[in-house]
Scaffold this motif. Structure first.
Motif, PDB file in Angstrom:
ATOM      1  N   LEU A 377       0.854  -1.189   0.000  1.00  0.00           N
ATOM      2  CA  LEU A 377       0.000   0.000   0.000  1.00  0.00           C
ATOM      3  C   LEU A 377       0.889   1.237   0.000  1.00  0.00           C
ATOM      4  N   PRO A 378       0.447   2.294  -0.660  1.00  0.00           N
ATOM      5  CA  PRO A 378      -0.827   2.444  -1.374  1.00  0.00           C
ATOM      6  C   PRO A 378      -0.852   1.691  -2.694  1.00  0.00           C
ATOM      7  N   LEU A 379      -2.056   1.380  -3.149  1.00  0.00           N
ATOM      8  CA  LEU A 379      -2.235   0.714  -4.426  1.00  0.00           C
ATOM      9  C   LEU A 379      -1.925   1.664  -5.567  1.00  0.00           C
ATOM     10  N   LYS A 380      -1.574   1.083  -6.713  1.00  0.00           N
ATOM     11  CA  LYS A 380      -1.301   1.893  -7.901  1.00  0.00           C
ATOM     12  C   LYS A 380      -2.598   2.202  -8.635  1.00  0.00           C
ATOM     13  N   LYS A 381      -2.723   3.424  -9.091  1.00  0.00           N
ATOM     14  CA  LYS A 381      -3.929   3.828  -9.807  1.00  0.00           C
ATOM     15  C   LYS A 381      -3.916   3.363 -11.261  1.00  0.00           C
ATOM     16  N   GLU A 382      -2.766   3.050 -11.765  1.00  0.00           N
ATOM     17  CA  GLU A 382      -2.669   2.628 -13.156  1.00  0.00           C
ATOM     18  C   GLU A 382      -1.779   1.396 -13.263  1.00  0.00           C
ATOM     19  N   GLY A 383      -2.106   0.539 -14.199  1.00  0.00           N
ATOM     20  CA  GLY A 383      -1.250  -0.582 -14.556  1.00  0.00           C
ATOM     21  C   GLY A 383      -1.306  -1.765 -13.616  1.00  0.00           C
ATOM     22  N   GLN A 384      -2.143  -1.721 -12.597  1.00  0.00           N
ATOM     23  CA  GLN A 384      -2.207  -2.822 -11.637  1.00  0.00           C
ATOM     24  C   GLN A 384      -3.594  -3.454 -11.691  1.00  0.00           C
ATOM     25  N   SER A 385      -3.642  -4.766 -11.909  1.00  0.00           N
ATOM     26  CA  SER A 385      -4.937  -5.454 -11.907  1.00  0.00           C
ATOM     27  C   SER A 385      -5.287  -5.825 -10.470  1.00  0.00           C
ATOM     28  N   ILE A 386      -6.470  -5.414 -10.027  1.00  0.00           N
ATOM     29  CA  ILE A 386      -6.869  -5.585  -8.630  1.00  0.00           C
ATOM     30  C   ILE A 386      -8.244  -6.229  -8.571  1.00  0.00           C
ATOM     31  N   GLU A 473      -3.247  -9.197 -10.056  1.00  0.00           N
ATOM     32  CA  GLU A 473      -1.969  -9.028  -9.375  1.00  0.00           C
ATOM     33  C   GLU A 473      -2.157  -8.848  -7.879  1.00  0.00           C
ATOM     34  N   MET A 474      -3.230  -8.185  -7.507  1.00  0.00           N
ATOM     35  CA  MET A 474      -3.459  -7.840  -6.109  1.00  0.00           C
ATOM     36  C   MET A 474      -4.910  -8.120  -5.762  1.00  0.00           C
ATOM     37  N   VAL A 475      -5.133  -8.549  -4.515  1.00  0.00           N
ATOM     38  CA  VAL A 475      -6.487  -8.785  -4.013  1.00  0.00           C
ATOM     39  C   VAL A 475      -6.730  -7.883  -2.799  1.00  0.00           C
ATOM     40  N   VAL A 476      -7.845  -7.186  -2.826  1.00  0.00           N
ATOM     41  CA  VAL A 476      -8.294  -6.440  -1.647  1.00  0.00           C
ATOM     42  C   VAL A 476      -9.514  -7.169  -1.098  1.00  0.00           C
ATOM     43  N   LEU A 477      -9.367  -7.731   0.091  1.00  0.00           N
ATOM     44  CA  LEU A 477     -10.448  -8.480   0.727  1.00  0.00           C
ATOM     45  C   LEU A 477     -11.138  -7.597   1.761  1.00  0.00           C
ATOM     46  N   ALA A 478     -12.424  -7.340   1.559  1.00  0.00           N
ATOM     47  CA  ALA A 478     -13.211  -6.498   2.466  1.00  0.00           C
ATOM     48  C   ALA A 478     -14.029  -7.397   3.386  1.00  0.00           C
ATOM     49  N   LEU A 479     -13.563  -7.550   4.618  1.00  0.00           N
ATOM     50  CA  LEU A 479     -14.121  -8.524   5.552  1.00  0.00           C
ATOM     51  C   LEU A 479     -14.493  -7.851   6.860  1.00  0.00           C
ATOM     52  N   GLY A 480     -15.205  -8.604   7.724  1.00  0.00           N
ATOM     53  CA  GLY A 480     -15.447  -8.101   9.073  1.00  0.00           C
ATOM     54  C   GLY A 480     -16.717  -8.608   9.705  1.00  0.00           C
ATOM     55  N   LYS A 510      -4.753 -19.195  -1.117  1.00  0.00           N
ATOM     56  CA  LYS A 510      -4.130 -20.324  -1.813  1.00  0.00           C
ATOM     57  C   LYS A 510      -3.777 -19.988  -3.250  1.00  0.00           C
ATOM     58  N   VAL A 511      -4.559 -19.104  -3.877  1.00  0.00           N
ATOM     59  CA  VAL A 511      -4.321 -18.807  -5.290  1.00  0.00           C
ATOM     60  C   VAL A 511      -3.616 -17.466  -5.495  1.00  0.00           C
ATOM     61  N   ASN A 512      -3.624 -16.608  -4.458  1.00  0.00           N
ATOM     62  CA  ASN A 512      -2.967 -15.307  -4.597  1.00  0.00           C
ATOM     63  C   ASN A 512      -2.689 -14.769  -3.191  1.00  0.00           C
ATOM     64  N   ASN A 513      -1.425 -14.701  -2.817  1.00  0.00           N
ATOM     65  CA  ASN A 513      -1.102 -14.244  -1.461  1.00  0.00           C
ATOM     66  C   ASN A 513      -0.803 -12.757  -1.374  1.00  0.00           C
ATOM     67  N   ASN A 514      -0.980 -12.038  -2.475  1.00  0.00           N
ATOM     68  CA  ASN A 514      -0.845 -10.573  -2.444  1.00  0.00           C
ATOM     69  C   ASN A 514      -2.173  -9.963  -1.985  1.00  0.00           C
ATOM     70  N   ILE A 515      -2.431 -10.085  -0.693  1.00  0.00           N
ATOM     71  CA  ILE A 515      -3.735  -9.729  -0.147  1.00  0.00           C
ATOM     72  C   ILE A 515      -3.638  -8.509   0.765  1.00  0.00           C
ATOM     73  N   SER A 532      -0.935 -12.790   9.852  1.00  0.00           N
ATOM     74  CA  SER A 532       0.204 -13.645   9.504  1.00  0.00           C
ATOM     75  C   SER A 532       0.274 -13.930   8.006  1.00  0.00           C
ATOM     76  N   LYS A 533      -0.865 -13.835   7.318  1.00  0.00           N
ATOM     77  CA  LYS A 533      -0.909 -14.204   5.908  1.00  0.00           C
ATOM     78  C   LYS A 533      -1.095 -13.019   4.956  1.00  0.00           C
ATOM     79  N   ALA A 534      -1.834 -12.000   5.381  1.00  0.00           N
ATOM     80  CA  ALA A 534      -2.082 -10.855   4.503  1.00  0.00           C
ATOM     81  C   ALA A 534      -0.833  -9.992   4.402  1.00  0.00           C
ATOM     82  N   LYS A 535      -0.669  -9.323   3.271  1.00  0.00           N
ATOM     83  CA  LYS A 535       0.460  -8.410   3.090  1.00  0.00           C
ATOM     84  C   LYS A 535       0.198  -7.050   3.753  1.00  0.00           C
TER      85      LYS A 535
END
Length: 742
Positions: A377-386, A473-480, A510-515, A532-535
C-alpha cells in the motif's frame, strides 16, 4: 423564564402533574402524528399519562415534532413543553465513524466538529437532547458496546468526552443548532464481568475513582446537562438506586447539578437484580437516590403518589426532580419557543448536505488504522490489476448499530468509492460470500439479514471470487463483523471474523497471497491468522456515510493513514481484558525469558496484545530524538517541559500522533507501568522536523493513595515519548515537594 417564575410554576402544579414530568415515554406509543393512542393496558397508562409525560424518546422530524408539541401543550394543564430525546451517537442522518473509531483519530477537535454537525441535523428535526457521549472506559473486547466509547484510556476518553459535549451544546444549549448532551452510563458500565452486557461490575473504590470516573467528570466540567444511570451494579448496588453513587459521588463530589435520567426501564430492573422487592420499593430507592426521569416504564407514575401518601417519600424529592427538568426546558428556551429549531425547510437544506458529507469523509479517513503493510500500500492507480473481493465490497451497511437514522442508501460503498476515483478495466468486484451463514445469525437480531445465499449461489460466488483472484496481481479483501454484531447486547466469546469469511480468505490466499485486508468491525478482533498471511491490513471500523470514499482515498494514497489504536487488539480472547496501563506485579514477565516459569505469564500465548494501544502505521516513517527536560526536578508549584524532535524520514507527507506517558516509579499504592498524559498530532512533509513540547505539572501526577486522598506523592517518575504505548524513549525526573510525604 427567570428562576422565580419557575418556582411559581412548580408550586402551582398538582402532584399528578409533577409525577408526569418524571415520565418519559417511547415515541411508538404515539401514532398518527401525535394522536394519543398506545399500549395503555400493557403499562397501566391512562390518557392523562400520555398527555402529561414530560419527555419523549424516538419522536423526530420537524413536522411531526411541531404537530406533537402543539397538541401536547394544548392539553397540558400549565402548557409546559415536552422534551424530545434521541440516541444521536455518531451522527443523525449524516453518519460519522463509530465512537471507537473516532478515538483512533486522536483528534478531539475533529469529534467536536462531528458532534456539532450531528446536533445541527438533530435540532432542525426537533430533537432537544441526545444520549451521548458514552464515556464508559472499556478494556474487554468481548463487550459489544466498546463501539460506543473512545477506548481503553482514561485521559484520552476524558479529552473526547469534553470535546463531544462542547460540540453538541456550544456555548449554550439555547443556541440555534445546539442540543443538550447526556453523559452515560454512570458509572463503570464498561467493566462488566466476563464482558457480558448488563452483568455486574466489581471494581475497587480506587480503580473507580482513578480510572473510570474521570471521563464522566470531563463531560460534567464541560457542562453536560444530563447524566444517565447504568444498568450495572456499583459496589453490588444497582447504579439506578445507588444513593451514594448518585447523590454523594455524582452531585457532591463531582459537582453535577443537572438532570439524572435512568437507562431504559433500569428502575424496574432493580427488582431483577434482587435489590428491590417490588415496584414500590424500586421507585422509593430511585427517587431517594436522585433519579429524575424514569425512562419508558410505569414505576414512578404508578408508585410515587402512594409512597408520598404513606410517608415513605418526602414530596420535596419530587419537587427537586421536577425543578431540574423545568430548568433544562428553560435552558433550551422551550418556554419561549417550544419548537426550538424544528424547521422543515432547514431539514431539507442541512441534512446530508455536501459540507456534512465532506466532514464525514475526513473523519473516516482520519480514523483508519494501518495495522500492517509489507510495501503493498498504497495501491497503484494505473497498470495494476486488482480484485476487490468480499461481502463488504459492495455493501452500504457500513454504519454502527447505534446509528438509528442511518440508511444504507445514503452510504458510499467501497465499490462506489473506488469507481468514483478511477475507471480501470483491470478492476474486478466480487462478493465472494455472505457476512454470516444463516445459522450464525444471532436470535433476536431483527435487523440482521434474514436471508443468505442458497448453497448453489454461495458456491458460485466463491468460485467467481477465486477466479478473480487468480487473474489479478493484487487482491483487496473487504471482511469483518456484521454491523449488528457489535453494540448493545452483542457480547461475544469468540471475537474472530465469521468463519464463512475466513473460509473465503483461506481459499483466496491459496491462489494469490498478495492480499490487502480491509476490516469492517465495531470491536478489536482476533486477527492472528489474517495478519500472519495478509500483506497489509487496514482497519476501517464502521466508517459511516462517506466510508467508501474515505477508504478509496487511503488505499490509493490520496490520504496517508494516521489513525492510532484507542483500544488494544488482543493476541487472543484469552487475554481480555487487556490494556497497556497494567501493573507490573511482584513477578513480572521478562520478554525473552519464556522458560522462566514462575512469572506472571501465560504458557501458551504472549502477555502482550497483538497490537498495542496507540499503535498505527503510516505510508511514511518517523524518527524521534531523545527527550530533553527543562529541569530534573520540580516541586508542586513548578512546571517541567519535556521536548522531543520528530522527523518525517519518508517520502510523503504524514501525520504522527506524538504520545506522552508517565510512570510513577514508587507510591503508597501500586501504580501502572505507564499512563497517557498528553498527545499532539503533527503533520510533517518529507524530511521536515518539528520540536514537540509537553508541559508536566504536579496535578498530572495525582492519584488516590493509600489514604484515598487524591494527591501526588514525591519521588521519581519516568517520562516516555514516542509513537505508541510501547515506546522505550525515556527520561527521568523527581517530584520534590507535594502536599503529603510518604
Amino acid at each position: 423564564m427567570k428562576q422565580e417564575r419557575l418556582i411559581q410554576l412548580l408550586e402551582s402544579m398538582s402532584l399528578e402533574e409533577k409525577i408526569n414530568q418524571l415520565l418519559q415515554l417511547y415515541g411508538a406509543f404515539y401514532e398518527n402524528d401525535g394522536a394519543l393512542t398506545g399500549p395503555l393496558a400493557e403499562m397501566g397508562l391512562t390518557e392523562e399519562h400520555l398527555k402529561g409525560a414530560g419527555s419523549m424518546i424516538g419522536i423526530m422530524g420537524a413536522n411531526k415534532v411541531k404537530a406533537f408539541q402543539k397538541k401536547y401543550m394544548a392539553t397540558q394543564p400549565h402548557h409546559i413543553p415536552a422534551l424530545f430525546m434521541l440516541d444521536v451517537i455518531n451522527g443523525f442522518k449524516t453518519i460519522f465513524p463509530i465512537p471507537l473509531a473516532q478515538g483512533c483519530t486522536w483528534s478531539p477537535d475533529l469529534s467536536k466538529k462531528c458532534a456539532s454537525i450531528a446536533a445541527k441535523e438533530a435540532s432542525v428535526s426537533g430533537i432537544h437532547v441526545t444520549f451521548s457521549p458514552m464515556v464508559d472506559l472499556v478494556r474487554d473486547a468481548r463487550w459489544g458496546r466498546v463501539m460506543e466509547t473512545t477506548g481503553e484510556d482514561t485521559y484520552l476518553n476524558s479529552c473526547f468526552s469534553k470535546a463531544m459535549v462542547e460540540g453538541y451544546q456550544g456555548q449554550h444549549v439555547s443556541e440555534k443548532g445546539k442540543i443538550a448532551s447526556c453523559v452515560k452510563h454512570f458509572a463503570a458500565y464498561g467493566a462488566p464481568t466476563g464482558g457480558r452486557d448488563y452483568n455486574t461490575v466489581e471494581l475497587s473504590e480506587r480503580t473507580l475513582r482513578d480510572d473510570y470516573l474521570p471521563g464522566y467528570q470531563a463531560g460534567i466540567d464541560a457542562g453536560c446537562e444530563l447524566v444517565m444511570t447504568a444498568f450495572n451494579t456499583v459496589d453490588r448496588i444497582p447504579a439506578t438506586g445507588n444513593k451514594r453513587l448518585l447523590r454523594q459521588i455524582l452531585r457532591e463530589d463531582m459537582g453535577f447539578d443537572g438532570v439524572v435520567i435512568s437507562d431504559w426501564q433500569s428502575i424496574k430492573e432493580m427488582i431483577g437484580h434482587g435489590y428491590a422487592r417490588d415496584k414500590s420499593e424500586a421507585a422509593e430507592l430511585a427517587i431517594k437516590a436522585g433519579v429524575d426521569i424514569d425512562m419508558v416504564s410505569n414505576v414512578y407514575i404508578s408508585q410515587l403518589k402512594d409512597l408520598i401518601a404513606c410517608g415513605k417519600v418526602d414530596q420535596h424529592l419530587i419537587d427537586e426532580a421536577v425543578m431540574r427538568i423545568l430548568q433544562l426546558k428553560n435552558k433550551l428556551g422551550l418556554f419561549e419557543n417550544p419548537y426550538k429549531d424544528a424547521d422543515e425547510e432547514e431539514e431539507e437544506n442541512v441534512i446530508l448536505c455536501d459540507k456534512h458529507r465532506k466532514l464525514a469523509r475526513e473523519a473516516a479517513s482520519e480514523s483508519f488504522v494501518l495495522l500492517k503493510n509489507d510495501h503493498v500500500l498504497p495501491l497503484k492507480k494505473e497498470g495494476q490489476s486488482i480484485a476487490f473481493i468480499g461481502p463488504y465490497v459492495d455493501s452500504r451497511e457500513i454504519f454502527g448499530a447505534w446509528s438509528f437514522l442511518g440508511e444504507a442508501k445514503d452510504c458510499i460503498s467501497l465499490k462506489d468509492g473506488i469507481l468514483s476515483k478511477m475507471m480501470n478495466n483491470k478492476l474486478i468486484f466480487e462478493k465472494g460470500c455472505d457476512v454470516l451463514k444463516s445459522e450464525e445469525i444471532p436470535k433476536g437480531f431483527l435487523t440482521l439479514p434474514t436471508e443468505t445465499d442458497d448453497e448453489e449461489s454461495a458456491q458460485k460466488n466463491l468460485n467467481q471470487a477465486i477466479l478473480a483472484a487468480e487473474k489479478s496481481e493484487m487482491v483487496v479483501l473487504a471482511l469483518g463483523e456484521h454491523r449488528n454484531q457489535s453494540g448493545e447486547a452483542t457480547s461475544r466469546a469468540d471475537i474472530g471474523i465469521p468463519e464463512i469469511q475466513m473460509n473465503l480468505f483461506r481459499k483466496i490466499h491459496k491462489v494469490n497471497n498478495n492480499i490487502v485486508v480491509v476490516l469492517f468491525n465495531g470491536r478489536p478482533l482476533d486477527l492472528r491468522e489474517i495478519t500472519s498471511k495478509a500483506k497489509a491490513v487496514l482497519e476501517v471500523w464502521l466508517p459511516g456515510t462517506e466510508g467508501g470514499h474515505a477508504i478509496a482515498d487511503v488505499l490509493f494514497g490520496d490520504v496517508n493513514p494516521s489513525g492510532k489504536l484507542s483500544m488494544s487488539f488482543p493476541y487472543s480472547v484469552g487475554q481480555v481484558p487487556v490494556h497497556y496501563n497494567e501493573f507490573s506485579t511482584g513477578r513480572p514477565h521478562v520478554p525473552g525469558k519464556d522458560k522462566d516459569r514462575f512469572r506472571s505469564k501465560y504458557l501458551d500465548i504472549p502477555n502482550k496484545p497483538l497490537y498495542p494501544f496507540g499503535f498505527g502505521l503510516s505510508y511514511t516513517t518517523f524518527s524521534y530524538s531523545g527527550i530533553t527536560l527543562s529541569k530534573k526536578a520540580i516541586d508542586k508549584k513548578e512546571t517541567l517541559t519535556a521536548s522531543i524532535t520528530v522527523k518525517n524520514t519518508g517520502h510523503v507527507m504524514g501525520k504522527e500522533v506524538v504520545q506522552l506517558y508517565i510512570q510513577d516509579l514508587f507510591g503508597s499504592v501500586v501504580r501502572p507501568v505507564r499512563e497517557l498524559k498528553g498527545f499532539q498530532k503533527v503533520a510533517l512533509e518529507p524530511n521536515e522536523s518539528k520540536t514537540i513540547t509537553f508541559e508536566i505539572k504536579e496535578a498530572m501526577l495525582r492519584f488516590h493513595g493509600a489514604d484515598m486522598i487524591h494527591q501526588s506523592e514525591p519521588g521519581a517518575f519516568n517520562i516516555y515519548i514516542g509513537g505508541d504505548s510501547t515506546t522505550v524513549n525515556e527520561a527521568t525526573f523527581e517530584l520534590t515537594d507535594t502536599t503529603k510525604s510518604r
